[in-house]
Design an enzyme around this catalytic site. Sequence first.
Site, PDB file in Angstrom:
ATOM      1  N   CYS A 128       0.895  -1.162   0.000  1.00 27.87           N
ATOM      2  CA  CYS A 128       0.000   0.000   0.000  1.00 27.87           C
ATOM      3  C   CYS A 128       0.921   1.196   0.000  1.00 27.87           C
ATOM      4  CB  CYS A 128      -0.917   0.023   1.221  1.00 27.87           C
ATOM      5  SG  CYS A 128      -1.911   1.541   1.249  1.00 27.87           S
ATOM      6  N   CYS A 131      -0.481   4.035   2.586  1.00 27.64           N
ATOM      7  CA  CYS A 131      -0.462   3.819   4.040  1.00 27.64           C
ATOM      8  C   CYS A 131      -0.218   2.356   4.326  1.00 27.64           C
ATOM      9  CB  CYS A 131      -1.731   4.352   4.693  1.00 27.64           C
ATOM     10  SG  CYS A 131      -3.267   3.933   3.847  1.00 27.64           S
ATOM     11  N   SER A 132      -1.234   1.599   4.686  1.00 24.21           N
ATOM     12  CA  SER A 132      -0.967   0.221   5.073  1.00 24.21           C
ATOM     13  C   SER A 132      -2.200  -0.661   4.869  1.00 24.21           C
ATOM     14  CB  SER A 132      -0.529   0.167   6.534  1.00 24.21           C
ATOM     15  OG  SER A 132      -1.518   0.790   7.337  1.00 24.21           O
TER      16      SER A 132
END
Length: 225
Positions: A128, A131-132
């Site tokens: 990503c 972000c995550s």
Amino acid sequence: MGLDIAFQPRNACAMPHDHHDHDHDADHPHSHLPSDPALRVKALETVLTRKGLVDPAALDEIIDTYQNRIGPKNGAQVVARAWSDPEFNRALMHDATAVVAEMGFYGRQGEHITAVENTPETHNMVVCTLCSCYPWPLLGIPPGWYKSDAYRARAVREPRAVLADFGVSLPPDTAVRVWDSTAEMRYLVIPRRPEGTEGMDAEALAALVTRDSMIGTGLPKEPAT
Ligand code: FE
């Protein structure tokens, strides 16, 4: 109070974000994350608790759920079934969200899941960049490196070098395809079934499936000889 919480939405996977119109250069704004996110999380938790906006026991419960009750073993069950049941595999490729929900794997951060299958021609790897974003119901909480600036930048720019750092070397004619997750789409890599696993049952197969092999930064374990 001096707390800078302006960074927060960048890390909030619940927020939809658009990955299609940003490039992945060194000026990526998301490289300006705080130097110590853990400290800031702690600070936020303290403020929210003091204001009565969160219950620390509820937070502990959520963390325990994702760390201990949900985790890569869920994803491993999906992979093992995909390896042993062609019809299941077809359905999984067609609509992974529905198929894994039927197995009981759904919930937060698992709303839109796509399965991508490794073949001799193509190796899939997930990141990503913003972000995550990560398929929590299948893989649990993302590992620290998945959220790191370095992985997020390098996975796109030099995926083979990243794979080498993870000890994975692929044949030169295998292409690496990198999938950029968003809040709208999260990916599960279906690694290739290892040689010598004919006749193994789903449980034995699932034991070969590592977390990293479902992110694409690893390969499944070889069966014990
Ligand atoms: Fe994300």
